[in-house]
Scaffold this motif. Structure first.
Motif, short mmCIF file in Angstrom:
data_model
loop_
_atom_site.label_atom_id
_atom_site.label_comp_id
_atom_site.label_asym_id
_atom_site.label_seq_id
_atom_site.Cartn_x
_atom_site.Cartn_y
_atom_site.Cartn_z
N UNK A 14 -10.26 5.16 -4.82
CA UNK A 14 -9.89 4.65 -3.49
C UNK A 14 -8.89 3.52 -3.66
N UNK A 15 -7.92 3.49 -2.77
CA UNK A 15 -6.85 2.48 -2.90
C UNK A 15 -7.41 1.06 -2.84
N UNK A 16 -8.47 0.90 -2.03
CA UNK A 16 -9.11 -0.42 -1.90
C UNK A 16 -9.57 -0.97 -3.25
N UNK A 17 -9.91 -0.06 -4.17
CA UNK A 17 -10.39 -0.50 -5.48
C UNK A 17 -9.31 -1.22 -6.28
N UNK A 24 5.25 11.57 -2.61
CA UNK A 24 5.01 11.51 -4.08
C UNK A 24 5.03 10.07 -4.58
N UNK A 25 3.96 9.33 -4.25
CA UNK A 25 3.92 7.92 -4.62
C UNK A 25 2.62 7.60 -5.37
N UNK A 26 2.78 6.91 -6.50
CA UNK A 26 1.63 6.39 -7.25
C UNK A 26 1.71 4.87 -7.19
N UNK A 27 0.58 4.24 -6.92
CA UNK A 27 0.53 2.76 -6.95
C UNK A 27 -0.11 2.30 -8.24
N UNK A 48 0.82 -1.21 0.00
CA UNK A 48 0.00 0.00 0.00
C UNK A 48 0.86 1.27 0.00
N UNK A 49 0.20 2.37 -0.35
CA UNK A 49 0.89 3.67 -0.34
C UNK A 49 1.39 3.96 1.07
N UNK A 74 -1.54 -4.17 -22.20
CA UNK A 74 -1.84 -4.32 -20.77
C UNK A 74 -3.04 -3.50 -20.35
N UNK A 75 -3.46 -3.73 -19.11
CA UNK A 75 -4.49 -2.92 -18.47
C UNK A 75 -3.98 -2.61 -17.08
N UNK A 76 -3.89 -1.33 -16.76
CA UNK A 76 -3.29 -0.91 -15.49
C UNK A 76 -4.24 -0.04 -14.70
N UNK A 77 -4.43 -0.37 -13.42
CA UNK A 77 -5.15 0.51 -12.51
C UNK A 77 -4.14 1.35 -11.74
N UNK A 78 -4.47 2.63 -11.56
CA UNK A 78 -3.56 3.54 -10.85
C UNK A 78 -4.30 4.18 -9.68
N UNK A 79 -3.54 4.42 -8.59
CA UNK A 79 -4.11 5.15 -7.46
C UNK A 79 -3.01 6.02 -6.84
N UNK A 80 -3.41 7.21 -6.40
CA UNK A 80 -2.50 8.08 -5.65
C UNK A 80 -3.31 8.86 -4.65
#
Ligand SMILES: NC(=O)c1ccc[n+]([C@@H]2O[C@H](COP(=O)([O-])OP(=O)(O)OC[C@H]3O[C@@H](n4cnc5c(N)ncnc54)[C@H](OP(=O)(O)O)[C@@H]3O)[C@@H](O)[C@H]2O)c1
Length: 295
Positions: free
Chosen positions: A183-186, A135-138, A122-123, A150-156
């Motif tokens: 939301x990060x949970x997603x 400054x972190x993106x997951x 997690x972040x 590809x298919x990428x999900x991003x969260x920050x």
């Protein structure tokens, strides 16, 4: 809960015809870990005309160095050296080694955008390991990134500004479709749908190839027909304005062969089992995140 897409990020990446890369980084892009996923992302960057001289990869496995050098990128075994001149650092190591990788680098992170592709880290865990670094993106990519599909999900968190979000979008978009979640949970849902998703389609292919053989085709015939059908169905679904349920209805004539197959699947509640399978994947993703947070 709903997912948001970046307006520039809904299309699959396509090779640009200009020689200037759309990816604007104010310094090098450093990869910590040069394995499968890193190589997939580097392939995408190069396909977008990103200068390989502006990519540095830190990878301890000497056997991978020749492959990486063939891409024209700089290669090192020194993580600190890799991030020194970097504007962006992509963490592409296995989740289990993230703590040991980041702890010695705490002082080196000053101004870089960090993008972590490690599943389940997690972040807040990443930020804690780096002494409250903001400054972190997951990112949660998937293996078709290897062929830029590809298919990428991003969260920050809100600590990451629009410019950083755009940069992260452009870097990951080079390997395919990109989509932001609120939301990060997603990201557990992203993991269940697209992260693990290629395996579900391979599973279906396995079953169809076996069924084709049981019905009298050779393995080669059953495989060729199954793979081409999967490709054709995916291309139709992507290019059609209709949702998959409508496309299915369109090819299901009353009392026909397709209806016989679909009714058999419905009677066996295959759709319910698929939903349960994705639920299990999401639950496992959340469990892994908790386990990794306690390390
Ligand atoms: N593959 C996927 O479908 C997928 C999808 C989404 C996310 N991810 C995430 O992507 C990340 C990378 O996955 P991958 O499949 O590319 O793994 P991989 O092929 O094992 O690549 C990771 C590389 O990092 C190296 N490494 C280990 N310790 C290091 C250190 N201290 N400093 C620098 N490099 C180090 C590894 O070397 P060793 O072999 O010696 O350990 C390995 O070569 C993982 O966190 C995974 O969760 C993967």
């Amino acid at each position: 809960m709903h997912l948001t897409t970046d307006s520039t990020a809904t299309a699959t990446a396509t090779a640009t015809t200009t020689t200037e890369s759309p990816i604007r980084s104010e310094g090098k892009i450093a990869f910590i870990g040069g394995g499968n996923m890193a190589q997939a992302l580097i392939g995408g960057l190069l396909a977008q005309q990103f200068n390989p001289a502006d990519i540095i990869v830190s990878e301890p496995v000497e056997a991978l160095h020749a492959t990486l050098r063939q891409l024209g990128v700089q290669v090192t075994t020194d993580n600190q050296q890799a991030i020194t001149d970097a504007a962006v650092v992509i963490l592409a190591v296995k989740p289990q080694v993230m703590a040991e990788v980041l702890m010695p680098l705490r002082e080196q992170f000053k101004n870089q955008l960090i993008i972590s592709i490690a599943a389940g880290v997690t972040i807040s865990t990443l930020s804690r390991l780096l002494g409250d670094y903001p400054r972190i993106v997951r990112a949660m990519p998937n293996t078709p990134a290897l062929i830029q599909t590809g298919a990428t999900g991003l969260y920050a968190t809100t600590a990451v500004d629009t410019a950083d979000r755009t940069l992260a979008t452009n870097i990951l978009q080079a390997a395919g479709l990109v989509l932001w979640v609120e939301q990060e949970q997603q990201l557990d849902a992203v993991t269940a749908v697209s992260g693990s998703g290629p395996a579900y389609f391979f599973y279906l292919m396995e079953a169809m190839i076996q069924a084709g053989q049981d019905l009298g085709l050779t393995e080669a015939q059953a495989r060729a027909l199954t793979l081409q059908t999967a490709l054709g169905a995916a291309k139709m679904a992507v290019s059609s304005p209709h949702a998959p349920d409508q496309l299915r209805k369109n090819v299901t004539s009353p009392n026909g062969t397709t209806q016989a197959a679909i009714e058999t699947m419905d009677t066996a509640h295959v759709n319910v089992h698929i939903q349960q399978a994705l639920q299990a994947a999401a639950t496992r993703s959340a469990e892994l995140a908790i386990a990794l947070a306690s390390k």
